[in-house]
Motif scaffolding. Structure first.
Motif, PDB file in Angstrom:
ATOM      1  N   ASN A  75       0.871  -1.180   0.000  1.00  0.00           N
ATOM      2  CA  ASN A  75       0.000   0.000   0.000  1.00  0.00           C
ATOM      3  C   ASN A  75       0.907   1.229   0.000  1.00  0.00           C
ATOM      4  O   ASN A  75       1.651   1.449   0.950  1.00  0.00           O
ATOM      5  CB  ASN A  75      -0.904  -0.008   1.233  1.00  0.00           C
ATOM      6  CG  ASN A  75      -1.721   1.264   1.372  1.00  0.00           C
ATOM      7  OD1 ASN A  75      -1.799   2.084   0.466  1.00  0.00           O
ATOM      8  ND2 ASN A  75      -2.336   1.426   2.530  1.00  0.00           N
ATOM      9  N   SER A  76       0.827   2.023  -1.059  1.00  0.00           N
ATOM     10  CA  SER A  76       1.644   3.226  -1.182  1.00  0.00           C
ATOM     11  C   SER A  76       0.823   4.511  -1.081  1.00  0.00           C
ATOM     12  O   SER A  76       1.368   5.598  -1.253  1.00  0.00           O
ATOM     13  CB  SER A  76       2.388   3.218  -2.522  1.00  0.00           C
ATOM     14  OG  SER A  76       3.268   2.128  -2.601  1.00  0.00           O
ATOM     15  N   ASN A  77      -0.471   4.397  -0.837  1.00  0.00           N
ATOM     16  CA  ASN A  77      -1.314   5.595  -0.789  1.00  0.00           C
ATOM     17  C   ASN A  77      -0.969   6.490   0.392  1.00  0.00           C
ATOM     18  O   ASN A  77      -0.566   6.016   1.456  1.00  0.00           O
ATOM     19  CB  ASN A  77      -2.789   5.221  -0.720  1.00  0.00           C
ATOM     20  CG  ASN A  77      -3.382   4.973  -2.081  1.00  0.00           C
ATOM     21  OD1 ASN A  77      -2.711   5.075  -3.101  1.00  0.00           O
ATOM     22  ND2 ASN A  77      -4.658   4.635  -2.107  1.00  0.00           N
ATOM     23  N   ASP A  78      -1.161   7.784   0.200  1.00  0.00           N
ATOM     24  CA  ASP A  78      -0.930   8.780   1.244  1.00  0.00           C
ATOM     25  C   ASP A  78      -2.046   8.700   2.282  1.00  0.00           C
ATOM     26  O   ASP A  78      -3.195   9.032   1.987  1.00  0.00           O
ATOM     27  CB  ASP A  78      -0.897  10.171   0.615  1.00  0.00           C
ATOM     28  CG  ASP A  78      -0.734  11.284   1.627  1.00  0.00           C
ATOM     29  OD1 ASP A  78      -0.387  10.994   2.798  1.00  0.00           O
ATOM     30  OD2 ASP A  78      -0.938  12.451   1.254  1.00  0.00           O
ATOM     31  N   PRO A 173      -3.835  -4.914 -19.503  1.00  0.00           N
ATOM     32  CA  PRO A 173      -3.420  -4.137 -18.339  1.00  0.00           C
ATOM     33  C   PRO A 173      -4.485  -4.071 -17.258  1.00  0.00           C
ATOM     34  O   PRO A 173      -5.679  -4.126 -17.543  1.00  0.00           O
ATOM     35  CB  PRO A 173      -3.123  -2.749 -18.910  1.00  0.00           C
ATOM     36  CG  PRO A 173      -3.770  -2.698 -20.238  1.00  0.00           C
ATOM     37  CD  PRO A 173      -3.929  -4.103 -20.719  1.00  0.00           C
ATOM     38  N   SER A 174      -4.021  -3.947 -16.025  1.00  0.00           N
ATOM     39  CA  SER A 174      -4.911  -3.760 -14.892  1.00  0.00           C
ATOM     40  C   SER A 174      -5.462  -2.338 -14.927  1.00  0.00           C
ATOM     41  O   SER A 174      -4.829  -1.422 -15.451  1.00  0.00           O
ATOM     42  CB  SER A 174      -4.139  -3.983 -13.590  1.00  0.00           C
ATOM     43  OG  SER A 174      -5.011  -3.922 -12.492  1.00  0.00           O
ATOM     44  N   MET A 175      -6.644  -2.176 -14.354  1.00  0.00           N
ATOM     45  CA  MET A 175      -7.251  -0.855 -14.247  1.00  0.00           C
ATOM     46  C   MET A 175      -7.675  -0.649 -12.806  1.00  0.00           C
ATOM     47  O   MET A 175      -8.105  -1.586 -12.139  1.00  0.00           O
ATOM     48  CB  MET A 175      -8.465  -0.750 -15.169  1.00  0.00           C
ATOM     49  CG  MET A 175      -9.169   0.596 -15.089  1.00  0.00           C
ATOM     50  SD  MET A 175     -10.680   0.653 -16.062  1.00  0.00           S
ATOM     51  CE  MET A 175     -10.002   0.749 -17.691  1.00  0.00           C
ATOM     52  N   GLY A 176      -7.530   0.574 -12.324  1.00  0.00           N
ATOM     53  CA  GLY A 176      -7.957   0.865 -10.968  1.00  0.00           C
ATOM     54  C   GLY A 176      -7.856   2.345 -10.663  1.00  0.00           C
ATOM     55  O   GLY A 176      -7.720   3.170 -11.559  1.00  0.00           O
ATOM     56  N   CYS A 177      -7.901   2.655  -9.381  1.00  0.00           N
ATOM     57  CA  CYS A 177      -7.765   4.035  -8.928  1.00  0.00           C
ATOM     58  C   CYS A 177      -6.289   4.426  -8.960  1.00  0.00           C
ATOM     59  O   CYS A 177      -5.422   3.597  -8.704  1.00  0.00           O
ATOM     60  CB  CYS A 177      -8.266   4.177  -7.499  1.00  0.00           C
ATOM     61  SG  CYS A 177     -10.015   3.790  -7.300  1.00  0.00           S
ATOM     62  N   SER A 178      -6.017   5.680  -9.246  1.00  0.00           N
ATOM     63  CA  SER A 178      -4.630   6.139  -9.243  1.00  0.00           C
ATOM     64  C   SER A 178      -4.059   6.036  -7.834  1.00  0.00           C
ATOM     65  O   SER A 178      -4.785   6.159  -6.838  1.00  0.00           O
ATOM     66  CB  SER A 178      -4.541   7.588  -9.728  1.00  0.00           C
ATOM     67  OG  SER A 178      -5.229   8.439  -8.841  1.00  0.00           O
ATOM     68  N   ILE A 179      -2.763   5.812  -7.762  1.00  0.00           N
ATOM     69  CA  ILE A 179      -2.109   5.863  -6.457  1.00  0.00           C
ATOM     70  C   ILE A 179      -2.255   7.283  -5.932  1.00  0.00           C
ATOM     71  O   ILE A 179      -2.109   8.254  -6.683  1.00  0.00           O
ATOM     72  CB  ILE A 179      -0.640   5.424  -6.559  1.00  0.00           C
ATOM     73  CG1 ILE A 179      -0.605   3.905  -6.814  1.00  0.00           C
ATOM     74  CG2 ILE A 179       0.138   5.787  -5.287  1.00  0.00           C
ATOM     75  CD1 ILE A 179       0.755   3.284  -6.862  1.00  0.00           C
ATOM     76  N   LYS A 180      -2.555   7.397  -4.675  1.00  0.00           N
ATOM     77  CA  LYS A 180      -2.774   8.711  -4.051  1.00  0.00           C
ATOM     78  C   LYS A 180      -1.439   9.237  -3.550  1.00  0.00           C
ATOM     79  O   LYS A 180      -0.981   8.903  -2.463  1.00  0.00           O
ATOM     80  CB  LYS A 180      -3.791   8.615  -2.907  1.00  0.00           C
ATOM     81  CG  LYS A 180      -5.103   7.967  -3.313  1.00  0.00           C
ATOM     82  CD  LYS A 180      -5.704   8.572  -4.570  1.00  0.00           C
ATOM     83  CE  LYS A 180      -7.040   7.919  -4.903  1.00  0.00           C
ATOM     84  NZ  LYS A 180      -7.302   7.854  -6.319  1.00  0.00           N
ATOM     85  N   TRP A 181      -0.801  10.041  -4.399  1.00  0.00           N
ATOM     86  CA  TRP A 181       0.528  10.576  -4.113  1.00  0.00           C
ATOM     87  C   TRP A 181       0.453  11.679  -3.062  1.00  0.00           C
ATOM     88  O   TRP A 181      -0.499  12.469  -3.048  1.00  0.00           O
ATOM     89  CB  TRP A 181       1.192  11.096  -5.383  1.00  0.00           C
ATOM     90  CG  TRP A 181       1.335  10.033  -6.425  1.00  0.00           C
ATOM     91  CD1 TRP A 181       0.611   9.912  -7.578  1.00  0.00           C
ATOM     92  CD2 TRP A 181       2.235   8.920  -6.394  1.00  0.00           C
ATOM     93  NE1 TRP A 181       1.012   8.795  -8.268  1.00  0.00           N
ATOM     94  CE2 TRP A 181       2.003   8.172  -7.582  1.00  0.00           C
ATOM     95  CE3 TRP A 181       3.211   8.485  -5.506  1.00  0.00           C
ATOM     96  CZ2 TRP A 181       2.711   7.024  -7.890  1.00  0.00           C
ATOM     97  CZ3 TRP A 181       3.911   7.325  -5.827  1.00  0.00           C
ATOM     98  CH2 TRP A 181       3.678   6.610  -6.986  1.00  0.00           C
ATOM     99  N   ARG A 182       1.452  11.722  -2.238  1.00  0.00           N
ATOM    100  CA  ARG A 182       1.583  12.752  -1.217  1.00  0.00           C
ATOM    101  C   ARG A 182       1.729  14.110  -1.905  1.00  0.00           C
ATOM    102  O   ARG A 182       2.431  14.229  -2.907  1.00  0.00           O
ATOM    103  CB  ARG A 182       2.817  12.466  -0.353  1.00  0.00           C
ATOM    104  CG  ARG A 182       3.039  13.439   0.761  1.00  0.00           C
ATOM    105  CD  ARG A 182       4.229  13.032   1.629  1.00  0.00           C
ATOM    106  NE  ARG A 182       3.956  11.773   2.317  1.00  0.00           N
ATOM    107  CZ  ARG A 182       4.607  10.641   2.094  1.00  0.00           C
ATOM    108  NH1 ARG A 182       5.576  10.581   1.224  1.00  0.00           N
ATOM    109  NH2 ARG A 182       4.311   9.553   2.749  1.00  0.00           N
ATOM    110  N   GLU A 183       1.070  15.093  -1.361  1.00  0.00           N
ATOM    111  CA  GLU A 183       1.214  16.448  -1.901  1.00  0.00           C
ATOM    112  C   GLU A 183       2.588  16.985  -1.549  1.00  0.00           C
ATOM    113  O   GLU A 183       3.050  16.829  -0.425  1.00  0.00           O
ATOM    114  CB  GLU A 183       0.137  17.360  -1.330  1.00  0.00           C
ATOM    115  CG  GLU A 183      -1.257  17.028  -1.831  1.00  0.00           C
ATOM    116  CD  GLU A 183      -2.309  17.998  -1.301  1.00  0.00           C
ATOM    117  OE1 GLU A 183      -1.953  19.116  -0.863  1.00  0.00           O
ATOM    118  OE2 GLU A 183      -3.475  17.613  -1.343  1.00  0.00           O
ATOM    119  N   THR A 184       3.243  17.580  -2.520  1.00  0.00           N
ATOM    120  CA  THR A 184       4.564  18.148  -2.267  1.00  0.00           C
ATOM    121  C   THR A 184       4.405  19.660  -2.046  1.00  0.00           C
ATOM    122  O   THR A 184       3.644  20.316  -2.766  1.00  0.00           O
ATOM    123  CB  THR A 184       5.521  17.900  -3.450  1.00  0.00           C
ATOM    124  OG1 THR A 184       4.901  18.363  -4.647  1.00  0.00           O
ATOM    125  CG2 THR A 184       5.828  16.418  -3.574  1.00  0.00           C
TER     126      THR A 184
END
Length: 185
Positions: A75-78, A173-184
């Motif tokens: 899990n890489s989501n913010d 390809p897999s489809m899904g929700c974008s990874i939720k990147w940390r706001e910089t």
């Protein structure tokens, strides 16, 4: 917004990592691989695409592990923007769905960036040498319930990788929700 993962490209080698697991242990890619084919899935707790497939993923992961294939999820989501994806909530999610393989937290998001992960779910099927051989979907069902005769594309692909060292010629390809990147800042 749905995002589609890129397909398997060339002879890409998986970067190593060490991440904390919900089991209290730090896991490296080499721990999970152990010289065997390996599946690494980027997932999270709240994505409707993941929620729709998690029980099928757990089912197929159990079969793969019984056949000697390493399996882990990251899990890489913010969790600041999405508290339901926090480390503590990962434990709750894992218990609710019977996840019994390493579920790891990429708090810095460095692993997702190094691997080029873009969505949840995003599947990386590696051969014994850590080379990417499958970057496709779990099955054709997506967010819908799977038909009884749905082809288990990820399971079949990983079995092929284990048997031959090669991935399937045709990959969707897999489809899904974008990874939720940390706001910089």
């Amino acid at each position: 917004m749905a995002v589609t993962a890129p397909l398997c490209a060339g002879d890409w080698a998986a970067p190593d990592f060490t991440l904390p697991g919900i089991d209290g242990r730090n896991w490296s890619l080499s721990d999970i691989r152990g010289g065997r084919p390996t599946l690494v899935a980027f997932i999270c707790n709240h994505c409707p695409y993941v929620v729709a497939i998690i029980d099928r993923l757990v089912r197929d992961a159990a079969l793969l592990r019984a056949e000697g294939i390493g399996v882990a999820a990251i899990n890489s989501n913010d969790p600041v923007q999405y508290p339901e994806d926090s480390f503590d909530n990962m434990k709750v999610f894992a218990r609710a769905h019977g996840i019994d393989f390493p579920y790891l937290f990429d708090e810095s998001q460095e692993v997702a960036r190094a691997w080029g992960a873009v969505c949840t779910p995003d599947f990386f099927g590696l051969d014994r040498d850590g080379r990417l051989r499958y970057r496709g979907r779990l099955d054709e069902s997506g967010r819908l319930p799977a038909a009884p005769d749905a082809r288990r594309e990820l399971l079949d692909a990983m079995r092929l990788v284990a048997a031959t060292g090669l991935g399937p010629e045709h990959q969707v390809p897999s489809m899904g929700c974008s990874i939720k990147w940390r706001e910089t800042p």
